[in-house]
Design a protein around this motif. Structure first.
Motif, PDB file in Angstrom:
ATOM      1  N   UNK A 134       0.803  -1.225   0.000  1.00  0.00           N
ATOM      2  CA  UNK A 134       0.000   0.000   0.000  1.00  0.00           C
ATOM      3  C   UNK A 134       0.836   1.275   0.000  1.00  0.00           C
ATOM      4  N   UNK A 135       1.998   1.231   0.631  1.00  0.00           N
ATOM      5  CA  UNK A 135       2.770   2.466   0.819  1.00  0.00           C
ATOM      6  C   UNK A 135       4.039   2.548  -0.030  1.00  0.00           C
ATOM      7  N   UNK A 136       4.382   1.458  -0.701  1.00  0.00           N
ATOM      8  CA  UNK A 136       5.575   1.490  -1.553  1.00  0.00           C
ATOM      9  C   UNK A 136       5.231   1.093  -2.992  1.00  0.00           C
ATOM     10  N   UNK A 137       4.770  -0.142  -3.184  1.00  0.00           N
ATOM     11  CA  UNK A 137       4.520  -0.648  -4.538  1.00  0.00           C
ATOM     12  C   UNK A 137       3.493   0.185  -5.304  1.00  0.00           C
ATOM     13  N   UNK A 138       2.291   0.318  -4.728  1.00  0.00           N
ATOM     14  CA  UNK A 138       1.219   1.006  -5.445  1.00  0.00           C
ATOM     15  C   UNK A 138       1.509   2.494  -5.683  1.00  0.00           C
ATOM     16  N   UNK A 139       1.945   3.262  -4.677  1.00  0.00           N
ATOM     17  CA  UNK A 139       2.231   4.684  -4.936  1.00  0.00           C
ATOM     18  C   UNK A 139       3.324   4.891  -5.982  1.00  0.00           C
ATOM     19  N   UNK A 140       4.382   4.081  -5.931  1.00  0.00           N
ATOM     20  CA  UNK A 140       5.485   4.245  -6.870  1.00  0.00           C
ATOM     21  C   UNK A 140       5.091   3.834  -8.292  1.00  0.00           C
ATOM     22  N   UNK A 141       4.234   2.835  -8.402  1.00  0.00           N
ATOM     23  CA  UNK A 141       3.839   2.333  -9.724  1.00  0.00           C
ATOM     24  C   UNK A 141       2.608   3.033 -10.290  1.00  0.00           C
ATOM     25  N   UNK A 142       1.974   3.910  -9.495  1.00  0.00           N
ATOM     26  CA  UNK A 142       0.692   4.496  -9.886  1.00  0.00           C
ATOM     27  C   UNK A 142       0.717   5.212 -11.242  1.00  0.00           C
TER      28      UNK A 142
END
Length: 218
Positions: A134-142
């Motif tokens: 929630x705080x690394x993968x998704x925000x960075x890949x958004x």
């Protein structure tokens, strides 16, 4: 001219309904599948070949089937879900099933491009797997996910035109019934113009949103 305008309006509304509902389904199913593929890969935060390989195999098989063949093959399932194999709602079933694996693979690429150093840093700080997602993968890949979803929407607009030509309604149905079968070039060209405008509008909005998200990330 008024009849043509009314046909285009109705066809556009049907197309937007088909694509809109199918896109929502593809987003809600495709993104979790992409996350599962990434985190269960050998380099993921939860390596598991028992989960990764069947999901990857299923996605590859579904993506390999041309949309027209998939739409025909899914007629029994479509009738079971919506009660008919014709019309806008009947087209949503094959559109959703075609778009979901397509988007899942695109989103997977964006998620894999996230710097592994960020994940390692989050793990060193004591973040659990859910927090990393929630705080690394998704925000960075958004930004990449948004760009990929835009490509998916454009592909779905094209597929909806194919579906419309075989009884699903929408702009494809208008082009086939009132343009092709009646040899009316004006209607055919009008439908093409509307489809081009829709695609350009979706692409422009998606590109703008992806650029804004990318700037915020920086």
């Amino acid at each position: 001219m008024q009849e043509l305008f009314e046909l285009l309006i109705i066809g556009t509304i049907d197309t937007l309904l088909m694509v809109g509902v199918s896109a929502l389904v593809a987003l809600l199913l495709g993104l979790p599948l992409a996350i599962l593929l990434v985190i269960t890969s050998p380099q993921g935060i939860y390596p598991s070949s028992k989960i990764n390989q069947p999901i990857g195999w299923l996605i590859n098989v579904t993506r390999s089937v041309p949309f027209l063949i998939l739409m025909v093959a899914l007629i029994p399932l479509t009738r079971l879900i919506v009660g008919t194999s014709y019309g806008v709602w009947a087209a949503i079933v094959p559109l959703s099933l075609a778009a979901t694996p397509f988007f899942a693979r695109i989103a997977e690429v964006s998620l894999r491009e996230v710097d592994h150093g960020l994940i390692e840093a989050a793990q060193a700080m004591g973040c659990n797997r859910k927090q990393i997602i929630w705080h690394v993968l998704l925000p960075e890949a958004l930004p990449g996910i948004v760009a990929g979803f835009t490509v998916t929407l454009v592909t779905m607009i094209n597929s909806s035109a194919i579906a419309g030509a075989i009884g699903a309604g929408g702009l494809g149905d208008v082009a086939y019934r009132y343009g092709y079968q009646r040899f009316d070039t004006e209607i055919m060209l009008a439908v093409i113009v509307v489809l081009v405008v829709l695609v350009m509008f979706v692409q422009a909005i998606g590109d703008q949103l992806a650029r804004q998200l990318d700037k915020r990330k920086i």
